[in-house]
Write a protein that holds these residues in place. Structure first.
Motif, PDB file in Angstrom:
ATOM      1  N   ASP A  65       0.832  -1.209   0.000  1.00  0.00           N
ATOM      2  CA  ASP A  65       0.000   0.000   0.000  1.00  0.00           C
ATOM      3  C   ASP A  65       0.862   1.253   0.000  1.00  0.00           C
ATOM      4  O   ASP A  65       0.342   2.356   0.226  1.00  0.00           O
ATOM      5  N   PRO A  67       2.933   3.774  -2.197  1.00  0.00           N
ATOM      6  CA  PRO A  67       3.201   4.182  -3.592  1.00  0.00           C
ATOM      7  C   PRO A  67       4.695   4.266  -3.903  1.00  0.00           C
ATOM      8  O   PRO A  67       5.122   3.918  -5.005  1.00  0.00           O
ATOM      9  N   LEU A  70       6.040   0.752  -4.523  1.00  0.00           N
ATOM     10  CA  LEU A  70       5.620   0.234  -5.825  1.00  0.00           C
ATOM     11  C   LEU A  70       6.421   0.875  -6.954  1.00  0.00           C
ATOM     12  O   LEU A  70       6.788   0.207  -7.926  1.00  0.00           O
ATOM     13  N   THR A  93      -3.252  -4.023  -4.071  1.00  0.00           N
ATOM     14  CA  THR A  93      -3.127  -2.832  -3.235  1.00  0.00           C
ATOM     15  C   THR A  93      -4.512  -2.325  -2.855  1.00  0.00           C
ATOM     16  O   THR A  93      -5.523  -2.693  -3.476  1.00  0.00           O
ATOM     17  N   LEU A  95      -4.744   1.087  -2.589  1.00  0.00           N
ATOM     18  CA  LEU A  95      -4.676   2.474  -3.046  1.00  0.00           C
ATOM     19  C   LEU A  95      -5.650   2.704  -4.193  1.00  0.00           C
ATOM     20  O   LEU A  95      -5.867   1.819  -5.032  1.00  0.00           O
ATOM     21  N   CYS A  99      -3.868   7.334  -7.249  1.00  0.00           N
ATOM     22  CA  CYS A  99      -2.563   7.294  -6.593  1.00  0.00           C
ATOM     23  C   CYS A  99      -1.570   6.359  -7.289  1.00  0.00           C
ATOM     24  O   CYS A  99      -0.437   6.188  -6.820  1.00  0.00           O
ATOM     25  N   LEU A 100      -1.989   5.749  -8.382  1.00  0.00           N
ATOM     26  CA  LEU A 100      -1.143   4.770  -9.084  1.00  0.00           C
ATOM     27  C   LEU A 100      -0.796   5.206 -10.503  1.00  0.00           C
ATOM     28  O   LEU A 100      -0.512   4.387 -11.367  1.00  0.00           O
ATOM     29  N   HIS A 102       1.798   6.665 -11.546  1.00  0.00           N
ATOM     30  CA  HIS A 102       3.202   6.407 -11.875  1.00  0.00           C
ATOM     31  C   HIS A 102       3.436   4.952 -12.269  1.00  0.00           C
ATOM     32  O   HIS A 102       4.499   4.617 -12.791  1.00  0.00           O
ATOM     33  N   LEU A 103       2.480   4.065 -12.027  1.00  0.00           N
ATOM     34  CA  LEU A 103       2.625   2.658 -12.396  1.00  0.00           C
ATOM     35  C   LEU A 103       2.000   2.322 -13.741  1.00  0.00           C
ATOM     36  O   LEU A 103       2.158   1.203 -14.232  1.00  0.00           O
ATOM     37  N   ARG A 104       1.303   3.264 -14.337  1.00  0.00           N
ATOM     38  CA  ARG A 104       0.532   2.942 -15.538  1.00  0.00           C
ATOM     39  C   ARG A 104       1.434   2.529 -16.694  1.00  0.00           C
ATOM     40  O   ARG A 104       1.108   1.603 -17.447  1.00  0.00           O
ATOM     41  N   LEU A 114      -3.927  -5.388 -12.244  1.00  0.00           N
ATOM     42  CA  LEU A 114      -3.973  -4.600 -11.026  1.00  0.00           C
ATOM     43  C   LEU A 114      -5.249  -4.954 -10.264  1.00  0.00           C
ATOM     44  O   LEU A 114      -6.354  -4.873 -10.821  1.00  0.00           O
ATOM     45  N   ILE A 116      -7.434  -3.936  -6.973  1.00  0.00           N
ATOM     46  CA  ILE A 116      -7.661  -2.914  -5.945  1.00  0.00           C
ATOM     47  C   ILE A 116      -8.742  -3.417  -4.996  1.00  0.00           C
ATOM     48  O   ILE A 116      -9.850  -3.771  -5.428  1.00  0.00           O
TER      49      ILE A 116
END
Length: 643
Positions: A65, A67, A70, A93, A95, A99-100, A102-104, A114, A116
């Motif tokens: 959890d 960021p 991750l 996660t 989150l 908030c994600l 930056h992971l896309r 993913l 959630i």
């Protein structure tokens, strides 16, 4: 799943056993320094990479959890080469999606999902898939939900862990690196989505292959040319130039062209399935027709297959029986060959380039140039040493046709390129001029597989490879290569002779005159040698006779009556009997000579023939029993010599 027991040991993490194909790797981030967390995470990723190498396929489940954690894991998994398509990622996660962000990008280019978890108002899990090349304002695709009451409920829009790159749903516009080559023509077509409304189309088999793959995978592309217009070689500092460097820096999605697959390149980029197996050959300009002064020997060049001596003798016997026919045939062939001009083709191998005054041309920034310039031994090192003499030159890809038309056609340069490209160059020149002014050297070298290239661990390259395999198995690419350029095979085997209509001059027959004069000179020297040898031998025999007569105390008057002066004729001293014989000679008749030839043809040697017939096979010989000198002229040497 793992089929054997694996154990891990590293500082900061307790021993973990993997008895049933499941490994649990934990990094404690709370209450620790960030650098310590990074160090532990790097070791965890390294151990995960060890599991990946030991397994056919793995699924990595990341539960966090945080960021920042991750984001760091995405970075280290990329450095540890975990982000390959064969590895499945499942990120779990609590989150929210906002908030994600930056992971896309990581989720888009990996085989990942993913999950959630949301507990409000009731426990629920949402399963998302990030499609590749999605825009920033788009949302991930929902592929399933999970609730305690209903369980897993798929949406049927996409399957779990879908093959996102088999056909790109977003229809992206990609960047393709390309170095213009003057051999391949281009045309401009209307494209409203392209910059300026126009798009360049390259007319080559590889470009056609990429166009077919793009239609099947639902993407378009624009060409980007590197500043140095090179394929790419490694620099001393470890960086790469040309199209290879653009793929290493991920500035492009695909590099177009048949890259030679080398070990150095394979470390920094990924290659597609091999499109073709390439051979490199030299293209050389054909010389002008020349007169061959030794053409009078070619009618005799039948190149027989040597088997046994018996067959050669039978062949010689047949030839002797058909002498008249062969003479007439030779006369006719000689007249026809004197009217033929021969086109020299001296360059057939790399060694011929070193031994002849010819300049070697190679495209700069290519694997061929890099192999030659870094060679430490062999013929490639000798080729590289030609730079000291100014006979090794590099050229830009856009100057291929210019170098061929100006330098190679002149005959003092040779150009190295891929076999298919050299054939296209010759075919295009024949289509324009109607003549075969070039030829290909027989030697093939630097055989390698050619493929397109892309960034390391790019899933797009794997998807393109599957399409290339389909095209190759259907034989479509070979059809494009053979039918793309007209007159492809016209100049592959150009004639080496050319018939002309002209009067016979001294340049046509000076070879015959050389043979004639050389024969006369040899005959004259042999004749002089025989004269000198016969006089020396006769003088030596006379000296021996004089010495024996002196030892026997022969009276001078008896010696004079025998006629044994310095110019005696026809006398020979027999040392076995101590008597002088008068030598008589006769010639062999035609029947004897024909008998000798017949016995030789059936397999007898001259020694056996002479032994059986009790006579020599020479044309002139001594009779078997010479006429003796009269009794009054005989000399018997010994202690008591009678007179």
């Amino acid at each position: 799943m793992l089929d054997h027991h694996i154990e891990f040991k590293f500082d900061g993490v307790s021993e973990v056993s993997v008895p049933w194909g499941v490994g649990v790797l934990k990094v404690v981030a709370s209450g620790q320094d960030v650098n310590v967390t990074h160090a532990q995470l790097s070791r965890v990723v390294g151990q995960a990479g060890f599991i990946k190498k030991s397994s056919r396929s793995i699924t990595v489940v990341v539960v966090s959890d945080d960021p920042a954690f991750l984001a760091v894991f995405a970075e280290w998994s990329f450095k540890g080469h975990l982000q390959v398509w064969s590895t499945r990622f499942l990120v779990l996660t609590r989150l929210p999606l906002k908030c994600l962000l930056h992971l896309r990008s990581t989720l888009a280019k990996t085989n990942s999902m993913l999950i959630i978890i949301n507990h409000e108002p009731s426990p629920k899990c949402s399963v998302f898939v990030e499609l590749p090349y999605s825009s920033g304002d788009s949302q991930p695709q929902t592929v399933a939900w999970w609730t305690p009451s209903r369980g897993l409920a798929p949406t049927f829009l996409l399957p779990l862990f879908p093959d996102k790159f088999y056909r790109l749903a977003m229809g992206p516009r990609l960047l393709v690196a390309h170095v213009p080559n003057s051999v391949f023509k281009t045309k401009v077509v209307h494209d409203p989505d392209a910059p300026g409304g126009r798009r360049v189309v390259i007319l080559s088999p590889v470009a056609t292959l990429l166009e077919t793959v793009s239609e099947a995978m639902n993407f378009t592309y624009d060409y980007v040319t590197p500043a140095d217009r090179a394929w790419g070689v490694e620099q001393p500092d470890g960086s790469w130039t040309g199209m290879t460097g653009m793929s290493v820096r991920e500035e492009v999605d695909i590099s177009l062209g048949l890259f030679t697959i080398t070990a150095a390149r394979a470390k920094v980029v990924d290659f597609t399935f091999p499109v073709d197996i390439m051979n490199n050959r030299m293209i050389v300009g054909r010389g002008k027709p020349e007169v061959n002064p030794w053409s009078f020997l070619q009618p005799l060049d039948v190149s027989p297959v040597r088997t046994w001596w018996v067959w050669e003798r039978v062949l010689l016997g047949v030839w002797m029986l058909t002498t008249v026919v062969l003479t007439r045939s030779y006369t006719g062939n000689l007249v026809s060959l004197l009217a033929v001009r021969y086109i020299p083709m001296p360059i057939q191998s790399l060694r011929d380039v070193v031994d002849n005054p010819i300049t070697f041309l190679v495209q700069k920034g290519s694997s061929q140039a890099d192999t030659i310039q870094t060679a430490e031994s062999g013929v490639f090192r000798d080729i590289n040493n030609l730079q000291k003499e100014g006979r090794f030159q590099t050229f830009d890809a856009s100057e291929v046709t210019k170098n061929l038309d100006v330098k190679v056609r002149r005959g003092d340069h040779t150009l190295i390129h891929v076999d298919d490209v050299t054939k296209m160059m010759m075919a295009q020149d024949f289509s324009v001029t109607g003549k075969c002014d070039f030829y290909l050297a027989r030697e093939e070298f630097l055989t390698a597989m050619g493929a397109m290239a892309g960034p390391k661990d790019s899933p797009l390259i794997n998807a393109v490879s599957r399409r290339i395999i389909t095209v190759r198995e259907a034989g479509i690419y070979d059809h494009w290569t053979n039918s793309y350029t007209p007159n492809m095979t016209t100049c592959l085997n150009p004639p080496t002779t050319m018939a002309v209509r002209s009067s016979i001059s001294l340049s046509n027959i000076w070879g015959t005159l050389v043979v004639y004069v050389a024969g006369l000179a040899i005959s004259f020297h042999v004749f002089c040698f025989e004269l000198i040898y016969s006089h020396l031998r006769e003088y030596g025999n006379i000296r021996k006779i004089h010495r024996y007569i002196k030892d026997a105390k022969v009276l001078p008057q008896s010696y004079g009556n025998m006629g044994l002066g310095p110019k005696h004729d026809g006398l020979q001293y027999d040392f076995a009997t101590g008597m002088l014989h008068r030598r008589t000679y006769r010639k062999t008749v035609i029947a004897e000579r024909e008998m000798f030839i017949l016995l030789w043809l059936i397999g007898l040697s001259f020694r056996k023939i002479a032994k059986r017939m009790r006579t020599s096979a020479t044309t002139v010989r001594r009779t078997s029993s010479g006429d003796e000198v009269p009794r009054s002229h005989q000399i018997v040497l010994g202690p008591h010599t009678p007179w």
